[in-house]
Scaffold this motif. Structure first.
Motif, PDB file in Angstrom:
ATOM      1  N   GLY B  99      25.159  43.201  38.759  1.00  0.00           N
ATOM      2  CA  GLY B  99      25.469  44.141  39.832  1.00  0.00           C
ATOM      3  C   GLY B  99      26.821  43.956  40.500  1.00  0.00           C
ATOM      4  O   GLY B  99      27.164  44.712  41.396  1.00  0.00           O
ATOM      5  N   ARG B 100      27.606  42.941  40.077  1.00  0.00           N
ATOM      6  CA  ARG B 100      28.897  42.708  40.749  1.00  0.00           C
ATOM      7  C   ARG B 100      30.005  43.496  40.070  1.00  0.00           C
ATOM      8  O   ARG B 100      29.949  43.768  38.881  1.00  0.00           O
ATOM      9  N   ASP B 101      31.016  43.859  40.861  1.00  0.00           N
ATOM     10  CA  ASP B 101      32.146  44.587  40.314  1.00  0.00           C
ATOM     11  C   ASP B 101      33.022  43.624  39.507  1.00  0.00           C
ATOM     12  O   ASP B 101      33.564  42.648  40.058  1.00  0.00           O
ATOM     13  N   ILE B 102      33.149  43.899  38.209  1.00  0.00           N
ATOM     14  CA  ILE B 102      33.846  42.944  37.332  1.00  0.00           C
ATOM     15  C   ILE B 102      35.338  42.902  37.636  1.00  0.00           C
ATOM     16  O   ILE B 102      35.948  41.833  37.652  1.00  0.00           O
ATOM     17  N   GLY B 103      35.925  44.077  37.899  1.00  0.00           N
ATOM     18  CA  GLY B 103      37.352  44.121  38.198  1.00  0.00           C
ATOM     19  C   GLY B 103      37.693  43.245  39.394  1.00  0.00           C
ATOM     20  O   GLY B 103      38.667  42.478  39.371  1.00  0.00           O
ATOM     21  N   GLN B 108      39.972  38.192  41.518  1.00  0.00           N
ATOM     22  CA  GLN B 108      39.807  36.999  42.346  1.00  0.00           C
ATOM     23  C   GLN B 108      39.962  35.716  41.529  1.00  0.00           C
ATOM     24  O   GLN B 108      40.539  34.741  42.005  1.00  0.00           O
ATOM     25  N   ARG B 109      39.462  35.734  40.303  1.00  0.00           N
ATOM     26  CA  ARG B 109      39.386  34.484  39.547  1.00  0.00           C
ATOM     27  C   ARG B 109      40.604  34.213  38.679  1.00  0.00           C
ATOM     28  O   ARG B 109      40.735  33.115  38.131  1.00  0.00           O
ATOM     29  N   MET B 110      41.494  35.203  38.533  1.00  0.00           N
ATOM     30  CA  MET B 110      42.629  34.942  37.640  1.00  0.00           C
ATOM     31  C   MET B 110      43.640  33.994  38.293  1.00  0.00           C
ATOM     32  O   MET B 110      44.356  33.275  37.594  1.00  0.00           O
ATOM     33  N   TRP B 111      43.676  33.940  39.614  1.00  0.00           N
ATOM     34  CA  TRP B 111      44.670  33.092  40.283  1.00  0.00           C
ATOM     35  C   TRP B 111      44.419  31.605  40.059  1.00  0.00           C
ATOM     36  O   TRP B 111      45.346  30.863  39.697  1.00  0.00           O
ATOM     37  N   PRO B 112      43.189  31.122  40.233  1.00  0.00           N
ATOM     38  CA  PRO B 112      42.955  29.707  39.908  1.00  0.00           C
ATOM     39  C   PRO B 112      43.241  29.391  38.444  1.00  0.00           C
ATOM     40  O   PRO B 112      43.765  28.321  38.116  1.00  0.00           O
TER      41      PRO B 112
END
Lengths: 741, 325
Positions: B99-103, B108-112
């Motif tokens: 149910g979460r928005d993948i985009g 959010q996760r590409m920065w780490p």
């Protein structure tokens, strides 16, 4: 100026600059090292220095919780969070054993009234067959307020600030903290009824809807009506107050009623689970607005409760933070507990207001090695013990008693063990033509296997002693469990010198011969007996050794065991279709009642025919009849007698190799207080107290930087560099070689 | 060059469709839509009706590739494959099965992921090139032999060993940096030092060996002899002439992985608790979240194609003789 001279000057300038820069970097590093050495927080402290002496509890989680919506969450790792946030009407008393329900958001225990089919009240002791409905009247505590949340925020004119957002109002908002204003309001009985109606919302797929729709009057009809609405508007807000539900009614601002079909005494346990915690309709309305889900701002991600903590940071890819709810209602530490609790210092905080800890920081730790090492460094306040670290932490005595290793004791670490209300067993598919069935042959075969599979050895090898060999389906701590001689399975164990002793393998071989397989050979065909064990594959390091161990257990009887290891999905599929023969399975209690274990052997609950949880498809009419009587009874001698009879029937038929009851070992740091494992109570964080000053001191002592290896490495580097420099100088100054001429 | 780029982008479309078909077929060869539903709904007390309802709601109630019940083009379009794939080409990843928005999650996760991958890439590249050039410089000496043996040993060791050894030595014994974890902003530095060092060191063996081979090949060429004959120092020959001419094969390997830095490092992120895209993909595979798996595979393919294109373009920058038509 000659070119060579200019080049030499430029090179010299560059060298000088590099040397100067290098010296500056070196100085900066030395200053940093010196400052770091003088600082009070260790260099390897993963938390901000400002929190060094803060009243913060540090824990870890290994898997992202899938759901935080109380209508959907059902896993232990989800309850770890939402049980601190949501407050159902009841809770388990923290210290008492056996487990006892007490009011939480309810002002008192529910009043239970039985009605006949005409709606007339019956006496409390009325026979179950006359009871058509049971009404639970619940009065909630006044003055409970929700945590601060934007859905309650109101402007100066008293109108909600964020419930009717215009398009574009969410620009720049990416998380819930993007909303500047918050508000609160008092908890009312309507919020509890609202949540019960949410269980029927098809969008939420509540895991207990199937079960509860069989009990709560009108829940199934409500689901049908809501399904029609959802077809047109799958994700929009539905004002559930416009949809009456006969089985859940508000009877006053602080009172409501739940009406269920028939008599179901275990329903009171469900009232201690988050499924029945209050949810404010404003929250659903707030989160259903366009653009919220696209930003992942949902109730499934940002819970709204009345509990001691609220989720102030939810980044399950890194950490989740629970902070003290400033609106939490007065609740105090229990004034009494089980015998021995006072001696262990568990009543020192009796009567003090909860919670003790200001914040709980859960960090994501997927790998057990870094988790364990950080616990040893003092950066986690509690830890389980993985198989890798077991010998480092625990020594098992000759009598099987666990004690900490000297290294752990030197750190002040404490070990707490508890028997989990769960069972892991090896089941026989009773529909299978070889191992299933109820005749003497099949019983003898299953009993022989039950004796041969040495659970004591299994617990010692694969669980480091963390388990108790099971003698029946009911684990310790649950009404109906019997210890000692009365509790043993007489078909598998003998009572010798005050202990249960597994029958010798010769007895198993004799049973196998009686079953028609002397020496593991089928008497009719002359072929060796081959049995099939279905398991869900696992990537664990012990998996192959474990399967080999099972093969050896069967080899003791001369029986060949073929292990069919498949993905969990495929395994489940086999179980549903009944194509498995022998399987490994387990069950964790929903609530501490024998019904929650004995229903695993109840015929109408069979997996193949009814899609239930009776994975062995065991179907014994006498057992079922006794179950129907037992499930509605209050705990007492009569119920105990029936349970004894049921367990005896199950012992005789042996649909399971009883397996073991798992024991949980947890380690706590010296600065943790009020630690008492309570596997039923999920909301126990509010009772924990820590000593942050002691923690800071010990962390500093345990984590002093060790710098000499760096110097050693630098020296080693010089050893390599020096010959390189010499070789370089030689090469650069070597005269050109002459040719043959 | 523009025509070349347009042509390459058009070539990419059938490749991406092929990747999608393969991902889809592989995923559903192992998992049925029922399995996916069950994974999302949990294990306990899940009814067949709940599974059917979940599948209907998430579009998993259709046939996989071909819908015989429909007519015309709908036979192909009213399928799980088409419905789940077509939006990817507009980079609309939709919602995960949970149910979460993948985009939003990817952003959010590409920065780490980048916080680890970029330093590992840059420092690693510089270290490996420098080491390789130095080995070439010291060719035919015992230093070269020792270095080659050392690099062979280093490349033979599993990256997992470097991680565990790094955590044990630097984090556990020496107490210099946190063993694992992550934080945003400047405080990320202390969490990144160890994983970046481990990432660089674990790549030294193979990287240095590869670049040494390239430079040795260049070292035998005529221009090197000419440069020496002009009286240039050996280091100058290496770092100015050999390095520049060896850039084409180096770029082939380096530029192509540049876009893939976004997708993160699976093992490093998992062991060091870095909340990047590498662990996102692993979690999705374990959780049988097809929506995320398909999105990440698609994204990885796009990045790879972009990387190859950038590599071709970069050739023209380092070697003027190369023209893209």
């Amino acid at each position: 100026m000659p070119q060579g001279v200019r080049r030499a000057r430029v090179t010299g300038a560059v060298r000088g600059a590099v040397r100067g820069y290098g010296i500056r970097v070196l100085c900066a590093l030395l200053v940093a090292v010196a400052l770091g050495g003088c600082g009070k927080t260790p260099w390897n402290d993963p938390y901000p220095a400002a929190d060094a002496r803060a009243n913060v509890l540090y824990a870890a989680f290994s898997e992202r919780p899938k759901h935080l919506d109380p209508a959907r969450a059902y896993s232990a790792n989800e309850y770890e969070f939402i049980a601190q946030i949501y407050e159902p009407p009841l809770q388990y008393q923290y210290l008492d054993r056996p487990y006892r329900l007490v009011p939480l958001s309810a002002a008192a225990m529910p009043e239970v009234t039985y009605l006949d089919a005409h709606g007339r009240a019956l006496a409390p002791g009325a026979p179950a067959r006359r009871i058509a409905y049971t009404v639970y009247r619940i009065r909630i505590r006044r003055g409970i307020r929700y945590q601060p949340h934007p859905c309650f925020a109101r402007g100066p004119d008293g109108r909600p600030l964020y419930l009717d957002l215009k398009p574009g109002a969410l620009a720049g908002i990416r998380t819930l903290s993007g909303f500047r204003h918050t508000g609160t309001r008092e908890l009312t009985a309507a919020d509890f009824v609202y949540e019960i109606k949410r269980l029927a919302d098809p969008r939420l797929h509540s895991p207990i809807f199937g079960l509860m729709s069989g009990y709560i009057v009108g829940l199934k009809g409500l689901e049908r009506r809501l399904a029609k609405v959802r077809r047109d508007d799958p994700h929009g807000y539905i004002d559930l107050s416009r949809y009456p539900l006969a089985g859940a009614r508000v009877t006053g601002r602080y009172t409501y009623e739940i009406t269920i079909r028939g008599k179901y005494p275990q329903f009171r346990y469900w009232l201690a689970m988050p499924f029945f915690a209050p949810v404010p309709p404003e929250a659903d309305r707030f989160y259903a607005q366009p653009g919220m889900a696209r930003r992942n701002i949902t109730l499934d991600w940002y819970p709204v409760g009345t509990g001691p903590y609220m989720l102030t940071e939810n980044n399950p890819n890194r950490r989740m933070v629970l902070s003290r709810n400033p609106n939490f209602h007065p609740e105090t530490y229990p004034r009494h507990g089980a015998p021995g609790d006072a001696a262990q210092g568990l009543l020192k905080d009796a009567g003090r207001r909860l919670p003790f800890v200001d914040r709980v920081v859960f960090s994501l730790e997927k790998e057990s090695i870094p988790y364990w090492n950080k616990f040893l460094q003092g950066y986690y306040d509690m830890s389980g013990i993985s198989s890798d670290s077991f010998d480092q932490a625990v020594q098992m005595g000759a009598q099987g008693q666990a004690r900490l290793t000297p290294a752990m004791r030197a750190k002040g670490i404490r070990l707490r063990t508890s028997v989990v209300p769960a069972i892991y067993y090896m089941g026989f598919n009773m529909l299978d033509p070889v191992v299933g069935g109820y005749d003497a042959r099949a019983r003898a075969l299953r009993r022989a296997i039950s004796i041969a599979v040495d659970e004591e050895e299994y617990i010692a090898i694969f669980r480091n002693g963390r388990g108790i060999p099971a003698q029946g389906p009911i684990p310790p701590g649950i009404f109906g469990y019997r210890s000692g001689r009365a509790g043993i399975d007489p078909y598998v164990y003998d009572w010798v010198d005050g202990h249960a002793r597994r029958k010798p393998i010769a007895a198993a071989r004799a049973l196998l011969a009686r079953a028609g397989y002397p020496g593991g050979v089928d008497r009719r065909t002359g072929e060796p007996l081959t049995l099939y064990l279905d398991v869900a594959s696992s990537s664990g390091p012990d998996q192959q050794a474990l399967l080999d161990w099972y093969r050896k257990q069967f080899e003791k009887l001369g029986v060949q065991l073929v292990v069919r290891s498949t993905f969990y999905n495929r395994f489940q599929d086999k179980m549903r279709k009944g194509t498995e023969q022998i399987f490994l399975w387990g069950w964790n209690a929903d609530y501490p009642d024998p019904e929650n274990f004995l229903f695993l052997l109840y015929g109408p609950n069979g997996k193949v025919r009814h899609g239930g949880e009776n994975a062995a498809n065991y179907d014994n009419p006498e057992f079922d009849r006794l179950f129907d009587r037992m499930k509605d009874m209050a705990d007492g001698p009569e119920r105990l007698a029936i349970i004894d009879r049921m367990v005896a029937i199950a012992d005789r038929d042996a649909p399971w190799v009883w397996g073991f009851y798992p024991k949980e070992f947890r380690l706590y740091q010296a600065w943790d207080h009020n630690v008492k494992p309570n596997p039923m109570a999920n909301n126990s964080l509010k009772y924990l107290r820590i000593d942050p000053d002691l923690r800071a001191r010990l962390r500093a002592r345990w984590n002093r930087p060790v710098l000499w290896p760096l110097l050693a490495m630098a020296g080693l580097g010089l050893l390599f560099i020096a010959p390189a420099v010499i070789t370089y100088r030689r090469k650069e100054h070597r005269p050109p070689r002459r040719g043959p001429d | 060059m523009l025509a070349y780029i347009v042509r390459r982008i058009l070539y990419a479309i059938p490749i991406l469709i092929g990747v999608n078909v393969i991902t889809f077929a592989l995923f559903f060869a192992v998992n049925t839509p029922n399995d996916v539903a069950r994974m999302q709904l949990g294990v306990k007390r899940v009814t067949p009706q709940a599974i059917e309802e979940w599948k209907r709601e998430h579009g998993y109630d259709k046939p996989l590739f071909y819908n015989a019940a429909r007519s015309g083009l709908a036979r192909l379009t009213d399928t799980i494959f088409f419905q789940k794939s077509v939006r990817l080409f507009a980079f609309d990843f939709g919602r995960s099965d949970s149910g979460r928005d993948i985009g939003a999650d990817i952003r959010q996760r590409m920065w780490p992921s980048l916080a680890i991958a970029v330093p590992v890439f840059i420092v690693g590249l510089l270290t490996n090139i420098t080491m390789a050039l130095l080995i070439v410089f010291f060719r035919a000496t015992y230093l070269e032999v020792s270095a080659v043996v050392l690099t062979v040993v280093m490349m033979s060791i599993s990256s997992l060993f470097y991680i565990i050894a790094g955590q044990f030595l630097i984090g556990k014994l020496m107490h210099l940096v946190p063993i694992s974890g992550y934080s945003g902003g400047l405080s990320a530095f202390k969490f990144l030092v160890l994983p970046v060092a481990v990432g660089v060191i674990s790549g030294i063996g193979s990287g240095t060996r590869w670049y040494r081979t390239i430079f040795l090949e260049e070292f035998g060429k005529d221009y090197v002899r000419t440069a020496r004959a002009k009286g240039l120092s050996e280091l100058r020959v290496l770092f100015r002439h050999v390095l520049k001419n060896g850039m084409v094969p180096i770029l082939t390997g380096a530029v192509v992985i540049l876009p893939l830095l976004f997708t993160g490092n699976l093992i490093l992120e998992s062991f060091f608790g870095i909340p990047g895209l590498g662990s996102y993909t692993i979690d999705a595979i374990q959780g049988q979240d097809f929506a995320i798996v398909r999105s990440m595979v698609f994204l990885g393919s796009v990045f790879y194609i972009v990387g190859l294109l950038l590599t071709d373009i970069s050739y023209t920058l380092v070697d003027p003789r190369i023209r893209l038509r």
